[in-house]
Design a protein around this motif. Structure first.
Motif, PDB file in Angstrom:
ATOM      1  N   GLY A 108      -3.593   8.564   4.217  1.00  0.00           N
ATOM      2  CA  GLY A 108      -4.187   8.830   2.913  1.00  0.00           C
ATOM      3  C   GLY A 108      -3.557   7.904   1.888  1.00  0.00           C
ATOM      4  O   GLY A 108      -2.338   7.805   1.807  1.00  0.00           O
ATOM      5  N   THR A 109      -4.375   7.215   1.107  1.00  0.00           N
ATOM      6  CA  THR A 109      -3.829   6.243   0.165  1.00  0.00           C
ATOM      7  C   THR A 109      -4.660   6.184  -1.116  1.00  0.00           C
ATOM      8  O   THR A 109      -5.862   6.459  -1.105  1.00  0.00           O
ATOM      9  CB  THR A 109      -3.763   4.840   0.799  1.00  0.00           C
ATOM     10  OG1 THR A 109      -3.296   3.888  -0.160  1.00  0.00           O
ATOM     11  CG2 THR A 109      -5.117   4.402   1.314  1.00  0.00           C
ATOM     12  N   ILE A 157      -7.585   5.763  14.269  1.00  0.00           N
ATOM     13  CA  ILE A 157      -6.983   5.673  12.935  1.00  0.00           C
ATOM     14  C   ILE A 157      -8.014   6.097  11.899  1.00  0.00           C
ATOM     15  O   ILE A 157      -9.124   5.573  11.866  1.00  0.00           O
ATOM     16  CB  ILE A 157      -6.511   4.244  12.637  1.00  0.00           C
ATOM     17  CG1 ILE A 157      -5.501   3.768  13.693  1.00  0.00           C
ATOM     18  CG2 ILE A 157      -5.886   4.166  11.248  1.00  0.00           C
ATOM     19  CD1 ILE A 157      -5.113   2.310  13.552  1.00  0.00           C
ATOM     20  N   LYS A 158      -7.652   7.055  11.075  1.00  0.00           N
ATOM     21  CA  LYS A 158      -8.525   7.479   9.980  1.00  0.00           C
ATOM     22  C   LYS A 158      -7.842   7.120   8.661  1.00  0.00           C
ATOM     23  O   LYS A 158      -6.685   7.483   8.442  1.00  0.00           O
ATOM     24  CB  LYS A 158      -8.781   8.986  10.039  1.00  0.00           C
ATOM     25  CG  LYS A 158      -9.728   9.421  11.157  1.00  0.00           C
ATOM     26  CD  LYS A 158      -9.930  10.919  11.116  1.00  0.00           C
ATOM     27  CE  LYS A 158     -10.964  11.375  12.142  1.00  0.00           C
ATOM     28  NZ  LYS A 158     -12.335  11.063  11.712  1.00  0.00           N
ATOM     29  N   VAL A 159      -8.543   6.425   7.798  1.00  0.00           N
ATOM     30  CA  VAL A 159      -8.018   6.052   6.489  1.00  0.00           C
ATOM     31  C   VAL A 159      -8.892   6.696   5.426  1.00  0.00           C
ATOM     32  O   VAL A 159     -10.117   6.530   5.429  1.00  0.00           O
ATOM     33  CB  VAL A 159      -7.994   4.523   6.303  1.00  0.00           C
ATOM     34  CG1 VAL A 159      -7.486   4.160   4.914  1.00  0.00           C
ATOM     35  CG2 VAL A 159      -7.127   3.865   7.371  1.00  0.00           C
ATOM     36  N   ILE A 172       0.849  -1.195   0.000  1.00  0.00           N
ATOM     37  CA  ILE A 172       0.000   0.000   0.000  1.00  0.00           C
ATOM     38  C   ILE A 172       0.885   1.246   0.000  1.00  0.00           C
ATOM     39  O   ILE A 172       1.714   1.437   0.894  1.00  0.00           O
ATOM     40  CB  ILE A 172      -0.914   0.035   1.247  1.00  0.00           C
ATOM     41  CG1 ILE A 172      -1.810  -1.207   1.282  1.00  0.00           C
ATOM     42  CG2 ILE A 172      -1.747   1.316   1.277  1.00  0.00           C
ATOM     43  CD1 ILE A 172      -2.546  -1.379   2.594  1.00  0.00           C
ATOM     44  N   THR A 173       0.712   2.088  -1.006  1.00  0.00           N
ATOM     45  CA  THR A 173       1.407   3.374  -1.038  1.00  0.00           C
ATOM     46  C   THR A 173       0.522   4.408  -0.377  1.00  0.00           C
ATOM     47  O   THR A 173      -0.644   4.565  -0.750  1.00  0.00           O
ATOM     48  CB  THR A 173       1.708   3.806  -2.481  1.00  0.00           C
ATOM     49  OG1 THR A 173       2.525   2.820  -3.106  1.00  0.00           O
ATOM     50  CG2 THR A 173       2.433   5.145  -2.502  1.00  0.00           C
ATOM     51  N   GLY A 174       1.053   5.098   0.621  1.00  0.00           N
ATOM     52  CA  GLY A 174       0.232   6.073   1.326  1.00  0.00           C
ATOM     53  C   GLY A 174       1.061   7.127   2.020  1.00  0.00           C
ATOM     54  O   GLY A 174       2.287   7.010   2.137  1.00  0.00           O
ATOM     55  N   LEU A 175       0.390   8.178   2.460  1.00  0.00           N
ATOM     56  CA  LEU A 175       1.009   9.224   3.261  1.00  0.00           C
ATOM     57  C   LEU A 175       0.406   9.165   4.658  1.00  0.00           C
ATOM     58  O   LEU A 175      -0.813   9.055   4.814  1.00  0.00           O
ATOM     59  CB  LEU A 175       0.763  10.606   2.649  1.00  0.00           C
ATOM     60  CG  LEU A 175       1.255  10.845   1.231  1.00  0.00           C
ATOM     61  CD1 LEU A 175       1.047  12.310   0.843  1.00  0.00           C
ATOM     62  CD2 LEU A 175       2.714  10.475   1.084  1.00  0.00           C
ATOM     63  N   THR A 176       1.256   9.232   5.679  1.00  0.00           N
ATOM     64  CA  THR A 176       0.784   9.154   7.054  1.00  0.00           C
ATOM     65  C   THR A 176       1.087  10.447   7.791  1.00  0.00           C
ATOM     66  O   THR A 176       2.180  11.001   7.693  1.00  0.00           O
ATOM     67  CB  THR A 176       1.468   7.986   7.804  1.00  0.00           C
ATOM     68  OG1 THR A 176       2.880   8.192   7.808  1.00  0.00           O
ATOM     69  CG2 THR A 176       1.150   6.658   7.143  1.00  0.00           C
ATOM     70  N   THR A 177       0.111  10.919   8.515  1.00  0.00           N
ATOM     71  CA  THR A 177       0.260  12.134   9.298  1.00  0.00           C
ATOM     72  C   THR A 177      -0.670  12.014  10.512  1.00  0.00           C
ATOM     73  O   THR A 177      -1.130  10.926  10.831  1.00  0.00           O
ATOM     74  CB  THR A 177      -0.063  13.377   8.437  1.00  0.00           C
ATOM     75  OG1 THR A 177       0.125  14.543   9.209  1.00  0.00           O
ATOM     76  CG2 THR A 177      -1.471  13.341   7.882  1.00  0.00           C
TER      77      THR A 177
END
Length: 471
Positions: A413-414, A441-443, A399-404
């Protein structure tokens, strides 16, 4: 200074934009014409000059002219929102706005002269993030810019016969350093707005027999997907990467491509606050140490400091990374008052240490490795979460995503969500891996991963979207 020595490279081609080009002699003449106009209106008074920085010859002339006359130039994106631009006008009281366009077209607007920067040492203002509406600007002196250009020319094999393809924004410190260092050597900058993944970019590459180019991690990730590393580019002498951490597999692939193509791949590390280069990894070490940023640039030094503010002397021990060198900024400024306070007496000394905000360690050879961002940590339920590590775990899951996140939520965000892999599935896996309750956790699904104008990951955009939505 590189901007004063244009005539010594008189017959070399300095810059190309489309069908137009300027030799160094012609660039000198163009600068003198603009300087004459500026002098007529401003006299010898030093002021702030806003430059709406199109990626081309007009911006080059405006930028060099401002430096040559000792003004303080603020390089801005031509797409800066009107409200942000108005805020900057109010904060920095510019004397001139130069709007640059294609084909050497410029529009010059003179403003009522309100403040003279009589004792100010700053010659350039750049945003730290590429978001030009931000109030905080990095103030750099001419000496900062020259020292960094000299250092870059010491470790990069730039020759006066070289042509580099300049596609990074002019107002981005990495893109600007490429221009400065090539002018320093009498080499040629070929300007383009074309993306490195476009056909136009590679047509220019072949047409001008480009010898070097630069990219940020996103650039190279996209190029590798398009099998760039299988190309044959006999005139490519070297290429560089900065602007963030590139994943190890990509570094290896690019290192192998360079080796097979008889070229060199330089991994670099820097920040706008350092004009901007601070470190480079020698091409011979890329395949041996693909995670390393290498050593400090010529004239610079690093140190590591632990949580007790003690200097770390032992290899492989993580601490906060500090840098010192003649390229370290004068300071941050938020308005014209801050700027005017940057006199020779008040600005940072040459021995000032810049806190990079990065956590790092060095190995037995003295090469440095970035372990994470000091600010890229969250604490949820007392648990310390390394956001970069979460991104790595996501990649291991495909999974490619950005985590903040913030003190209440981890936001992911993915673009990878599908029927097979729902937001709840991703949330469940990360919850299990981190031993973290899924409620924090919010996706969110993204059509594309947001990037800043500089091509960096836009974590603020992900955070804003994540806090607006629930999943």
């Amino acid at each position: 200074m590189f901007y004063d020595a244009l005539s010594q490279h008189a017959n070399n081609i300095a810059a190309i934009e489309g069908e137009q080009q300027l030799s160094y002699a012609q660039l000198e003449q163009a600068c003198r014409r603009l300087e004459g106009d500026l002098s007529q209106h401003l006299g010898r008074r030093k002021g702030v000059i806003f430059i709406m920085a199109f990626n081309g010859l007009s911006t080059l002339v405006a930028y060099l002219s401002a430096l040559r006359q000792g003004h303080c130039a603020m390089l801005l994106s031509p797409d800066t929102a009107a409200s942000d631009l108005q805020n900057l006008y109010e904060q920095f009281a510019p004397t001139v706005t130069i709007s640059c366009e294609a084909k050497q077209q410029t529009t010059i607007q003179y403003h009522q002269f309100r403040t003279s920067l009589t004792h100010c040492m700053a010659n350039l203002l750049l945003s730290t993030s590429g978001s030009t509406g931000t109030a905080k600007q990095v103030a750099l002196s001419a000496d900062n810019l020259q020292s960094n250009a000299d250092a870059i020319c010491d470790y990069l094999p730039i020759k006066s016969s070289d042509k580099t393809l300049c596609s990074l924004p002019f107002f981005y410190s990495y893109g600007l350093s490429i221009i400065n260092s090539h002018l320093n050597k009498g080499a040629c900058c070929v300007f383009t707005d074309a993306s490195p993944v476009s056909r136009d970019y590679w047509q220019l590459f072949e047409e001008h027999q480009i010898s070097s180019f630069a990219g940020v991690p996103f650039t190279y990730e996209m190029l590798l997907r398009l099998r760039f590393h299988q190309k044959k580019l006999p005139h490519l002498r070297y290429f560089t990467q900065a602007g963030g951490k590139l994943n190890v597999d990509a570094v290896k692939a690019l290192g192998e491509f360079a080796e097979n193509n008889q070229s060199q791949f330089f991994v670099m590390y820097g920040q706008t606050e350092a004009s901007p280069r601070m470190a480079f990894l020698h091409p011979d070490l890329v395949l041996q140490k693909p995670e390393s940023i290498g050593c400090a640039i010529p004239g610079g030094r690093f140190k590591l400091v632990d949580e007790q503010n003690q200097i770390i002397e032992q290899a492989n021990s993580v601490g906060e990374l500090f840098y010192t060198g003649p390229n370290v900024m004068l300071g941050y400024v938020c308005n014209i008052t801050d700027l005017n306070a940057l006199s020779a007496d008040s600005s940072q000394s040459k021995n000032a240490w810049l806190a990079t905000g990065d956590l790092a360690y060095f190995d037995e050879d003295g090469d440095y490795f970035i372990a994470g961002r000091k600010s890229r940590f969250l604490k949820l339920f007392g648990l310390r979460i390394d956001l970069d590590e979460v991104e790595r775990k996501l990649l291991e899951l495909g999974i490619t995503g950005l985590t903040t996140g913030n003190d209440n939520y981890l936001v992911i965000g993915t673009t990878a969500l599908s029927i097979e892999q729902s937001a709840n599935d991703v949330k469940g896996r990360i919850s299990q891996l981190l031993d973290l309750h899924p409620s924090v956790i919010k996706v969110i699904h993204l059509d594309v991963l947001p990037l800043t104008e500089n091509g960096k990951k836009d974590y603020q955009a992900v955070l804003k979207l994540g806090l607006q939505k629930s999943s």
